[in-house]
Every structure is written in structure tokens, then in C-alpha cells.
Design a protein around this motif. Structure first.
Motif, mmCIF file in Angstrom:
data_model
loop_
_atom_site.group_PDB
_atom_site.id
_atom_site.type_symbol
_atom_site.label_atom_id
_atom_site.label_comp_id
_atom_site.label_asym_id
_atom_site.label_seq_id
_atom_site.Cartn_x
_atom_site.Cartn_y
_atom_site.Cartn_z
ATOM 1 N N SER A 16 -25.163 -88.354 -13.027
ATOM 2 C CA SER A 16 -26.267 -88.927 -12.267
ATOM 3 C C SER A 16 -27.337 -89.459 -13.200
ATOM 4 C CB SER A 16 -26.867 -87.878 -11.342
ATOM 5 O OG SER A 16 -27.726 -87.046 -12.066
ATOM 6 N N SER A 17 -27.422 -88.864 -14.383
ATOM 7 C CA SER A 17 -28.480 -89.264 -15.304
ATOM 8 C C SER A 17 -28.305 -90.696 -15.764
ATOM 9 C CB SER A 17 -28.496 -88.354 -16.518
ATOM 10 O OG SER A 17 -27.395 -88.645 -17.335
ATOM 11 N N THR A 18 -27.133 -91.198 -15.710
ATOM 12 C CA THR A 18 -26.909 -92.560 -16.168
ATOM 13 C C THR A 18 -26.784 -93.505 -14.997
ATOM 14 O OG1 THR A 18 -24.561 -92.233 -16.096
ATOM 15 C CG2 THR A 18 -25.647 -91.782 -18.178
ATOM 16 N N CYS A 77 -41.893 -90.823 -13.180
ATOM 17 C CA CYS A 77 -41.660 -92.276 -13.260
ATOM 18 C C CYS A 77 -40.199 -92.626 -13.505
ATOM 19 C CB CYS A 77 -42.511 -92.884 -14.370
ATOM 20 S SG CYS A 77 -44.219 -93.017 -13.896
ATOM 21 N N HIS A 78 -39.313 -91.645 -13.441
ATOM 22 C CA HIS A 78 -37.896 -91.957 -13.663
ATOM 23 C C HIS A 78 -37.039 -91.015 -12.827
ATOM 24 C CE1 HIS A 78 -34.878 -93.909 -16.514
ATOM 25 N NE2 HIS A 78 -34.142 -93.140 -15.721
ATOM 26 N N HIS A 79 -36.919 -91.370 -11.561
ATOM 27 C CA HIS A 79 -36.144 -90.505 -10.658
ATOM 28 C C HIS A 79 -35.186 -91.371 -9.844
ATOM 29 C CE1 HIS A 79 -35.039 -87.470 -7.780
ATOM 30 N NE2 HIS A 79 -35.611 -88.100 -6.775
ATOM 31 N N GLY A 171 -35.997 -101.266 -10.940
ATOM 32 C CA GLY A 171 -35.324 -100.416 -11.911
ATOM 33 C C GLY A 171 -34.489 -99.344 -11.233
ATOM 34 N N GLU A 172 -33.792 -98.627 -12.023
ATOM 35 C CA GLU A 172 -33.652 -98.746 -13.465
ATOM 36 C C GLU A 172 -32.610 -99.797 -13.788
ATOM 37 O OE1 GLU A 172 -31.987 -95.212 -15.183
ATOM 38 O OE2 GLU A 172 -32.387 -95.831 -17.246
ATOM 39 N N LEU A 173 -32.959 -100.714 -14.704
ATOM 40 C CA LEU A 173 -31.997 -101.694 -15.200
ATOM 41 C C LEU A 173 -31.501 -101.203 -16.557
ATOM 42 C CD1 LEU A 173 -34.180 -104.876 -14.516
ATOM 43 C CD2 LEU A 173 -32.549 -103.783 -12.954
ATOM 44 N N HIS A 174 -30.336 -101.693 -16.967
ATOM 45 C CA HIS A 174 -29.759 -101.232 -18.235
ATOM 46 C C HIS A 174 -29.279 -102.387 -19.105
ATOM 47 C CE1 HIS A 174 -29.153 -97.624 -15.701
ATOM 48 N NE2 HIS A 174 -29.247 -96.960 -16.831
ATOM 49 N N ASP A 175 -29.484 -102.251 -20.396
ATOM 50 C CA ASP A 175 -28.731 -103.051 -21.369
ATOM 51 C C ASP A 175 -28.376 -102.137 -22.536
ATOM 52 O OD1 ASP A 175 -27.574 -104.754 -23.126
ATOM 53 O OD2 ASP A 175 -29.285 -106.100 -23.356
ATOM 54 N N LEU A 240 -36.820 -100.572 -17.500
ATOM 55 C CA LEU A 240 -35.637 -101.136 -18.165
ATOM 56 C C LEU A 240 -35.187 -100.225 -19.311
ATOM 57 C CD1 LEU A 240 -33.613 -103.406 -18.881
ATOM 58 C CD2 LEU A 240 -35.503 -104.655 -19.950
ATOM 59 N N HIS A 241 -33.951 -99.805 -19.225
ATOM 60 C CA HIS A 241 -33.318 -98.954 -20.244
ATOM 61 C C HIS A 241 -32.573 -99.881 -21.208
ATOM 62 C CE1 HIS A 241 -30.180 -95.465 -20.948
ATOM 63 N NE2 HIS A 241 -30.101 -96.359 -21.921
ATOM 64 N N VAL A 242 -33.016 -99.920 -22.454
ATOM 65 C CA VAL A 242 -32.371 -100.785 -23.442
ATOM 66 C C VAL A 242 -31.864 -99.928 -24.598
ATOM 67 C CG1 VAL A 242 -32.776 -102.607 -25.152
ATOM 68 C CG2 VAL A 242 -33.671 -102.855 -22.838
ATOM 69 N N ALA A 297 -40.330 -98.791 -20.552
ATOM 70 C CA ALA A 297 -39.061 -98.587 -21.252
ATOM 71 C C ALA A 297 -38.543 -97.180 -20.951
ATOM 72 C CB ALA A 297 -39.252 -98.761 -22.749
ATOM 73 N N SER A 298 -37.338 -97.101 -20.424
ATOM 74 C CA SER A 298 -36.745 -95.790 -20.150
ATOM 75 C C SER A 298 -36.550 -95.017 -21.453
ATOM 76 C CB SER A 298 -35.359 -95.956 -19.516
ATOM 77 O OG SER A 298 -35.384 -96.869 -18.466
ATOM 78 N N HIS A 299 -36.666 -93.712 -21.364
ATOM 79 C CA HIS A 299 -36.240 -92.807 -22.444
ATOM 80 C C HIS A 299 -36.901 -93.136 -23.798
ATOM 81 C CE1 HIS A 299 -33.396 -92.423 -19.244
ATOM 82 N NE2 HIS A 299 -32.679 -93.469 -19.598
ATOM 83 N N LEU A 300 -38.229 -93.317 -23.767
ATOM 84 C CA LEU A 300 -38.965 -93.612 -25.004
ATOM 85 C C LEU A 300 -38.341 -94.801 -25.755
ATOM 86 C CD1 LEU A 300 -39.740 -89.997 -26.317
ATOM 87 C CD2 LEU A 300 -41.389 -91.645 -25.403
ATOM 88 N N THR A 353 -38.178 -87.720 -15.396
ATOM 89 C CA THR A 353 -37.137 -86.707 -15.585
ATOM 90 C C THR A 353 -35.739 -87.311 -15.705
ATOM 91 O OG1 THR A 353 -36.950 -86.358 -13.201
ATOM 92 C CG2 THR A 353 -38.461 -84.924 -14.427
ATOM 93 N N ASP A 354 -35.261 -87.998 -14.682
ATOM 94 C CA ASP A 354 -33.948 -88.665 -14.687
ATOM 95 C C ASP A 354 -32.810 -87.839 -14.102
ATOM 96 O OD1 ASP A 354 -32.154 -90.735 -15.056
ATOM 97 O OD2 ASP A 354 -31.832 -90.363 -17.186
ATOM 98 N N ILE A 355 -33.071 -86.624 -13.674
ATOM 99 C CA ILE A 355 -31.976 -85.881 -13.049
ATOM 100 C C ILE A 355 -32.446 -85.283 -11.720
ATOM 101 C CG2 ILE A 355 -30.784 -85.373 -15.205
ATOM 102 C CD1 ILE A 355 -31.770 -82.539 -14.967
HETATM 103 ZN ZN LIG Z 1 -31.538 -94.589 -18.271
#
Ligand SMILES: [Zn+2]
Length: 422
Positions: A16-18, A77-79, A171-175, A240-242, A297-300, A353-355
């Protein structure tokens, strides 16, 4: 002989985190390698023990902080919106209240690239918007046809539709190397040891990999210009997760500092992807060119190992923020460096958090940010997942906590709104 293991709750949480949990999960892990039962592992001597099974327990008689509620009201900010029913949203609210989480974003499970589903936003919006003061509902981007001529106008149209319906962010968008909307292919990843509890062991699982690569667009691609400008016009911040953790790109050998975690998220064996440094550069170039668009930016920004560089990006780009989600372990491994960084940049780093929500999740993140506890493990739980290092509390001062928990997020939302047109 092949032994198959059922995907358990812990494995589900990892996926789920991804955002992978939003896709149909395989009912059974693929090509699982057997591990001895946990009881046997407890008697394996060091010359035979594998690093993946290593579960040290601290022997130190030192303080252990229990922090069920944040010291100040917090915003996540990340759920990822996990709930599918009103009752499940009610349960999230109950956990939020107990943990002093004032509000949270809700990333809707719309999928990316070829898997985008508009109705996933509509369904999630319907149940989450019943608590308008508690959830900031985000939509995704419809990136279907990203590799086809004529891409763009339909994406903007769908974005406008979601905004009209009530979405307040994107979001969350990914590259992670194949561009936003892209699909990475390659050998299946090792998914780590999950599931037999704190005594270690458990199933080694492999996630299913897509077989057809799709090339999306990196953040600074001109094809995305109109989309980023539209986000600014609509007053929507973009999460955005880059890139990914640095060791995922490094050789998976005995010199890799994040070895078991890096191995489970490895990118060094994926063909045709853009590398870590180029991705970060592309991200900053997009933020620079679209200075009215607020990027979180996701995840620092996956720069937890090089916070000096993240600080320089903040310095050059007032519209660039970063969330702490899913990097608590990496950050707590260097608690003094991270604390110094947060003291300087607390107005630009937001809590996340993200999870899936749980009291344990919140208590652990608060312990890392607020306490000065030393040398603690929570292996097999998300933040300690497949790492063999202990964690340390940062003991952040009140002013920094206030900012990171809440005020920085409010200022990012306000900055985005102030740029809106019409
Ligand atoms: Zn992410």
C-alpha cells in the motif's frame, strides 16, 4: 520444491505504501523461497544466519517514550485513501482523533498511466467528503495515452472535472525513472521478509511485475508544461514522488548501506530508466519553470541521505516543499543532522505517513520526532522494514514541531490557493 505463502496483512501494508495496494494484488506470492519457521531461526548461529533474518533486540536500560498523541495538532500530507465504505472512513477518523491528527490529505486510488480509473476518484470523494474539515481530497492525473500523439488535453479536462467536484490537490504522482505515467519493467523484485512477527523469518515474496514498458514524461518535459500550469491556475498543490532511495540504484552487494531494503525496491536492474541524479535535476527544473505551481516532494524528495542538497533546492525554489512520509527510519538514523535540517527548514517540510492509519503508526512517528529515545527497533513494521539499523529520536523543539506537524502544510496549501486564477 516451491512453497507458496499467502500474502499477509503486513505484506499488504508494504504494497500500500507504494500505491500498489490499489491494484489487484496477487492472492499468493510468486516464487516464494522457503524460510525456516521462526522458532528454528532463533537457534541459527551467526555463521549461518542471513542478514534478512537478523532481528536484534536492544539490551539498553534507557527511556522508552510512549507518545500516542502529537504534541501539537498534526496534518498528514501523505495518506492514501484506503477506505471503501463510510464505516471505514469513520474508523480512520476515530484513529485520527486518538492520535491528535487534525486532518489528512486523501490520495484517491485512481491508478497511474494505463490503469487510471475516474470512478475511483468519484467513489473515494463521495465517502471522504463527508468530513470536509478532516480530509483534503486529492485527485490523480489521467495519464492514459501518455505515449500516444495528442496526449494532454484529455488529462487537463479530467483534472478540471475533479477540481470542480471538490479535489483540492493532485497526487500522489510518481516518476521512478520511466516518467510520470510510465511503466517500469524488469526482473521481479525480492519483497523482503514479512509476516512471522518480531522474531524474524517469514515469507520471502516476489511482487508481480508488468511486462510492457511505457515511457511517460519526466517532470520537466515540455509535454507537462500545460498540466503544471493548470494545477497552478486551479490552486492545487502537487504531491510528486520522484526517484527512490539512493541505494535502490546502487549495486546490491556487501557495500550497500541500505542493502535489504534497497534490494526489495531495487532499480539497478531495470532497463531504460533515468538515474537518481538526473531525476532530481528534472524535478527541480520543473519547479523552477513553474514557479506558480506548489510541489510537495514525497519522501523528502528521496534526498534523506543528502539533506544539504534538499536545502539548496528549497533555497532556490520557494514553491518546493517536501513531506517526511516513509522516510522516518532513514531520517532517524541520522537524528542530529536531520534535526538541524528541520530547524532550518521546518516551514517547508510537512508531516506525512504513507501507510494505513493505526495508533502504532502515529505513536512511532511521534516518538521519532519528539523524543530523545535512543537505539530502538521496530523491525517488521513499516518504518524499520528490512533495515538492520536502530532508530533514534530527534527531540525536535516545540516551534519546529508546530511547523512540521501543521503550519508548513497550511502555508503550502495557502501558497497554492494564492496563485489560482479566477
Ligand atoms: Zn511515494
Amino acid at each position: 520444491m516451491k512453497i507458496r505463502y499467502k500474502m499477509n496483512r503486513r505484506a499488504w501494508m508494504m504494497l500500500s505504501s507504494t500505491g500498489l495496494a490499489m491494484r489487484p494484488a496477487p492472492a499468493q506470492a510468486q516464487d516464494a523461497a522457503p524460510s525456516p519457521p521462526a522458532g528454528d531461526l532463533d537457534h541459527v548461529l551467526p555463521d549461518e544466519l542471513l542478514l534478512k533474518d537478523y532481528r536484534p533486540k536492544s539490551i539498553y536500560k534507557i527511556p522508552v517514550s510512549e507518545i500516542p498523541k502529537a504534541r501539537y495538532p498534526a496534518i498528514d500530507c501523505h495518506h492514501h485513501a484506503q477506505a471503501r465504505t463510510q464505516e471505514q472512513v469513520d474508523e480512520e477518523i476515530r484513529i485520527m482523533d486518538a492520535a491528535r491528527l487534525e486532518s489528512s490529505v486523501a490520495f484517491c486510488p485512481v491508478g497511474e498511466g494505463p490503469t487510471y480509473r475516474a470512478e475511483a476518484f468519484d467513489n473515494a470523494y463521495k465517502i471522504y467528503s463527508r468530513y470536509p474539515k478532516r480530509f483534503y481530497v486529492y485527485c490523480g492525473l489521467d495519464m492514459r495515452g501518455v505515449d500516444q500523439p495528442g496526449f494532454g488535453p484529455a488529462t487537463i479536462k479530467e483534472l478540471e472535472r475533479c477540481r470542480k467536484m471538490g479535489a483540492v490537490g493532485v497526487g500522489e504522482l510518481h516518476d521512478k525513472g520511466m516518467g510520470i505515467g510510465g511503466v517500469i519493467v524488469g526482473p521481479p523484485n525480492w519483497r523482503g521478509t514479512m509476516g512471522s512477527g518480531r522474531s524474524g523469518g517469514g515469507a520471502t515474496t516476489r511482487a508481480r511485475q508488468p511486462s510492457t514498458p511505457i515511457k511517460g514524461f519526466h517532470p520537466d518535459a515540455p509535454q507537462l508544461d500545460a498540466i503544471w500550469e493548470k494545477c497552478a491556475d486551479l490552486g492545487m498543490p502537487v504531491n510528486l514522488h520522484v526517484s527512490d532511495p539512493y541505494w535502490s540504484y546502487l549495486p546490491q552487494n556487501r557495500f550497500n548501506d541500505g542493502l535489504m531494503n534497497g534490494y526489495s525496491w531495487r532499480l539497478d536492474n531495470k532497463p531504460g530508466i533515468m538515474g537518481h541524479n538526473d531525476l532530481i535535476q528534472s524535478y527541480e527544473a520543473a519547479a523552477k519553470r513553474h514557479s506558480r505551481t506548489v510541489f510537495i516532494a514525497s519522501h523528502l524528495a528521496n534526498l534523506d541521505y543528502d539533506l544539504t542538497r534538499l536545502g539548496q533546492i528549497f533555497e532556490r525554489n520557494p514553491n518546493f516543499y517536501a513531506d517526511l512520509s516513509a522516510r522516518f527510519h532513514e531520517a532517524s538514523t541520522v537524528p542530529r543532522t536531520t534535526a538541524e535540517f528541520l530547524k532550518k527548514w521546518s516551514h517547508r517540510v510537512v508531516y506525512g505517513t504513507d501507510i494505513p492509519f493505526s495508533q502504532h503508526l502515529f505513536s512511532l512517528t511521534y516518538r521519532i520526532l519528539e523524543s530523545t529515545d535512543e537505539h530502538f527497533y521496530d523491525q517488521d513494521f513499516y518504518f524499520n522494514f528490512n533495515y538492520h539499523w536502530p532508530m533514534y529520536g530527534m527531540g525536535l523543539p516545540d516551534e519546529v514541531l508546530k511547523q512540521v506537524y501543521r503550519d508548513a502544510a497550511l502555508s503550502a496549501f495557502e501558497l497554492a490557493r494564492s496563485k489560482a486564477k479566477g
